[in-house]
Design a protein around this motif. Sequence first.
Motif, short mmCIF file in Angstrom:
data_model
loop_
_atom_site.label_atom_id
_atom_site.label_comp_id
_atom_site.label_asym_id
_atom_site.label_seq_id
_atom_site.Cartn_x
_atom_site.Cartn_y
_atom_site.Cartn_z
N ARG A 19 0.83 -1.21 0.00
CA ARG A 19 0.00 0.00 0.00
C ARG A 19 0.86 1.26 0.00
O ARG A 19 0.49 2.27 -0.58
N GLU A 20 1.98 1.18 0.67
CA GLU A 20 2.92 2.31 0.73
C GLU A 20 3.85 2.35 -0.47
O GLU A 20 4.72 3.21 -0.56
N ARG A 21 3.66 1.39 -1.40
CA ARG A 21 4.43 1.31 -2.65
C ARG A 21 5.94 1.16 -2.38
O ARG A 21 6.77 1.79 -3.01
N ARG A 22 6.24 0.31 -1.41
CA ARG A 22 7.63 0.02 -1.07
C ARG A 22 8.11 -1.22 -1.83
O ARG A 22 7.31 -2.10 -2.16
N TYR A 23 9.41 -1.28 -2.05
CA TYR A 23 10.02 -2.48 -2.63
C TYR A 23 10.22 -3.49 -1.51
O TYR A 23 11.02 -3.27 -0.60
N VAL A 24 9.46 -4.57 -1.56
CA VAL A 24 9.53 -5.59 -0.53
C VAL A 24 10.08 -6.85 -1.17
O VAL A 24 9.41 -7.49 -1.99
#
Length: 198
Positions: A19-24
């Motif tokens: 949702r936070e548009r992070r690279y996971v």
Amino acid sequence: MDDPFVLYLIRHLETAANRERRYVGWSNVPVCTAAGPSGLYPDHLTGSDLLRCRQTAVMLFPGMPYEARQEFREANFGEWEMKTYEDLKENVRYRSWIDDPSAEHPPGGERFADLEARVMHGIDRLKKQKIRSAAIVTHGGPARVLLSELAPERQPFFGWSVPPGGIYMLEWIHRKSWEEGHRCTSLSEVPITGSANM
């Protein structure tokens, strides 16, 4: 005549980091949404060993054995792990990676060729099983690798849209074609069952 083969390619359900548009990549974050059973009944269920994929598999395929495999993990993003586009947009190396993931890689992270090789190794292992259908619960990166390699027509890696909870169905008319590494005959998206925030 050979039996047909069906492969369901599934991206895990949404996480807070999505949702936070992070690279996971290899961070073991949980999903933050829930879903009911998929209504799909593959002969074999496999996918990434990371928590978000295992949780998704339990929800979509309740009671089915799940073979967790490192081959289907997301890319290792190294120093870019848990960062966003906004965090990285001024980074020249990052911009090069966005333009061509095969030409650049995250510092301390995984090269695209290595990601591709391990994902396809997982597929090669799956091909040795005498089954008529399988589901793989994985991540955005591996899903795009598989679509690029197995879809009826090739598209660029970032040309594929694979949202959290997205399901693609790949079909081969003959199982032998699947086992020999040919592209699938048809590709379609499968609507996911209703989901709700956890």
